[in-house]
Design a protein around this motif. Structure first.
Motif, short mmCIF file in Angstrom:
data_model
loop_
_atom_site.label_atom_id
_atom_site.label_comp_id
_atom_site.label_asym_id
_atom_site.label_seq_id
_atom_site.Cartn_x
_atom_site.Cartn_y
_atom_site.Cartn_z
N THR A 193 36.35 30.68 52.89
CA THR A 193 35.28 30.61 53.89
C THR A 193 35.72 30.12 55.27
OG1 THR A 193 34.72 28.48 52.91
CG2 THR A 193 33.39 30.36 52.25
N ALA A 194 36.88 29.44 55.35
CA ALA A 194 37.36 28.98 56.67
C ALA A 194 37.96 30.12 57.47
CB ALA A 194 38.40 27.87 56.52
N ASP A 251 36.27 26.17 53.53
CA ASP A 251 35.41 25.44 54.46
C ASP A 251 34.08 25.21 53.77
OD1 ASP A 251 34.68 24.22 56.91
OD2 ASP A 251 33.61 26.03 57.53
N ASP A 252 33.58 23.99 53.89
CA ASP A 252 32.38 23.61 53.15
C ASP A 252 31.14 24.09 53.91
OD1 ASP A 252 30.74 22.50 51.33
OD2 ASP A 252 31.01 20.44 52.00
N SER A 253 30.96 25.40 53.93
CA SER A 253 29.88 26.00 54.71
C SER A 253 28.52 25.58 54.19
CB SER A 253 30.00 27.52 54.65
OG SER A 253 28.80 28.10 55.07
N PRO A 254 27.61 25.23 55.12
CA PRO A 254 26.25 24.93 54.68
C PRO A 254 25.54 26.16 54.12
CG PRO A 254 26.45 24.79 57.09
CD PRO A 254 27.82 25.05 56.56
N ARG A 255 26.15 27.35 54.33
CA ARG A 255 25.56 28.57 53.76
C ARG A 255 25.83 28.69 52.27
NH1 ARG A 255 27.68 33.37 57.76
NH2 ARG A 255 25.99 33.37 59.27
#
Lengths: 310, 310
Positions: B47-48, B273-277
């Protein structure tokens, strides 16, 4: 690749560094070049890891720090974080990491231009369209309220717009119009006086946005204000390059190529992925043809940072 | 974080690794779990650095290799590259880098399902919608022609669809319909018999796509075929886990929670990446609530690879 050999002879000859998640920051390069055609500009687009707008503050800050570390050997006289998301999420932290560098972003100039555009007696209502991460950071809200505490700020995440532009869609495409209409409707319901284009891609859509919001709304593009601020900053410190250059160019004999061709003479581009979109997007954002960029992989950025830490 | 402690006791207990540029590959996880509810699955979403669809083969291949290196301590019994772009650009090279791992992608299963869907006597015309990088790679064209040399393949890059889905837009949104109509029109002009959804995100849009293309066009989702292939591959080698489990579950007393809750028991997720999505998209793609993922930064991937090389 070794950057050290490119170190300028005098402080005034040092370049301005402009960095962005991708190629949208070239709209800021254009604004800088229009005001300071004599300046050298080094542009860095993190095309292997774009977009930043859907990623977290920690990740974006880290990416930006890696890039600035990598470009430090240029000894830039100024660094512009030309990405709204990176400005919103990383500017403060990056300034602490690099206390000796002069670094500005695009959020504060955009906020100031919007507040300046408010007319006396008007409701101070300002709309902002931006990426998800910029909206979530509340950076524009805080910057505008800081300058005008009575302002009401309506922010709206408009994540599709970047991709609509990067796909190369034209302003007469019905999808572009529908997309903007959907995003702008809830802002226009609140009757704003100004609308900030809170992403460096959005100026490409400016004519259509102006048509949709009507003449009573000032459409603010932070690139212009940002470039003006950088010029003033450098002028105040006596750091502008070769001040006579402009005049010299104005008496250039007719028939010679315009001063912005070839771009290589003043602009050097780096990207983290050699996207086949570069040529199309660079000429779209900058309005001129740009030489192929140097490619620096994310691994090189990481290895460079690690080597410096040892 | 140390992965080695998680090494399974027996070969059959080893997990299936599923990797993707982001979260779209969870549609493949769902298809695998539906066919093999007893299997442990390790999911990795980059995700990053997403999306891969606009990036170059060299960059995408390198990202995928970093991820597989990182997950090697799990000693997976099978690796699925659940991203069409990564399958198209990196599969061959990755198989050479990891000759001891069993690795499959989603392009070949999708191509095969499309060819299987052709009815006798019909013109063998197959449409494919996918990312820019997948289209540019010609991977679907080559895979389909390999199976059916007389096939005519019409590919179309549809880069906005991923972002339309990631924004969480619903099927009744007029922009979603317009976007699909624009992309599908030139394919439908050629009267295809089948349409391949060449990106793991697209099955979310399947009902609307089916409506727009009409009943005479078979809509192919490679996740189902891919999962079926993995099941057969493992069964042939006697590598399925606890073969009695399915039957056991089928006589589960009424009133007990369904076997896919909690997901933690069979699914472990990693993201860069610790996406809020994550929560929204994971539940959209997988149809169940997923425990928060472990975060592994791109730097950790790089450092891990460098450490192994020493």
């Amino acid at each position: 690749m070794k950057l050290g050999s490119d170190v300028p002879m005098t402080r005034n000859d040092a370049p301005i560094v402009v960095l962005d998640s991708g190629l949208g920051g070239l709209t800021v390069v254009q604004a800088l070049h229009a005001r300071m055609p004599q300046e050298r500009i080094v542009y860095f687009g993190d095309t292997a890891r774009l977009p930043y707008g859907s990623k977290t503050p920690a990740t974006v800050t880290h990416f930006v720090e890696q890039i600035i570390h990598y470009l430090e050997p240029f000894q830039p006289k100024h660094v512009v974080i030309a990405c709204n998301t990176a400005s919103a999420l990383a500017l403060e932290s990056v300034r602490e990491t690099f206390p000796d560098l002069s670094i500005t972003g695009v959020v504060e100039p955009g906020a100031r231009a919007a507040v300046d555009a408010l007319r006396p007696g008007e409701e101070p209502v300002i709309g902002v369209i931006a990426t998800e991460a910029t909206v979530r950071s509340r950076a524009y809200v805080l910057a505008i309220e800081d300058l005008c505490p009575s302002a009401r700020v309506i922010t709206r995440a408009t994540p599709l717009l970047v991709h609509v532009i990067e796909e190369g869609r034209e302003l007469d495409d019905p999808l572009v119009r529908l997309c903007l209409q959907q995003y702008l409707a809830p802002i226009l319901d609140r009757r704003p006086s100004a609308l900030v284009l809170g992403c460096t891609h959005y100026p490409i859509l400016r004519p259509l946005i102006c048509e949709l919001v009507g003449k009573q709304v000032s459409v603010i593009d932070s690139a212009a204000q940002c470039a003006q601020d950088v010029r003033e900053h450098l002028a105040e410190r006596g750091l502008l390059r070769d001040a006579g250059y402009d005049m010299l160019e104005s008496i250039r004999p007719a028939g010679l190529p315009p001063i912005d061709a070839p771009a290589e003479s003043w602009l050097q581009c780096y990207v983290t992925d050699d996207s086949p979109r570069f040529a199309m997007l660079a000429s779209r954002f900058l309005g001129i043809t740009v030489a192929p960029p140097e490619v620096v992989s994310p691994d090189e950025l990481f290895a460079n940072l690690t080597a410096q830490a040892l």
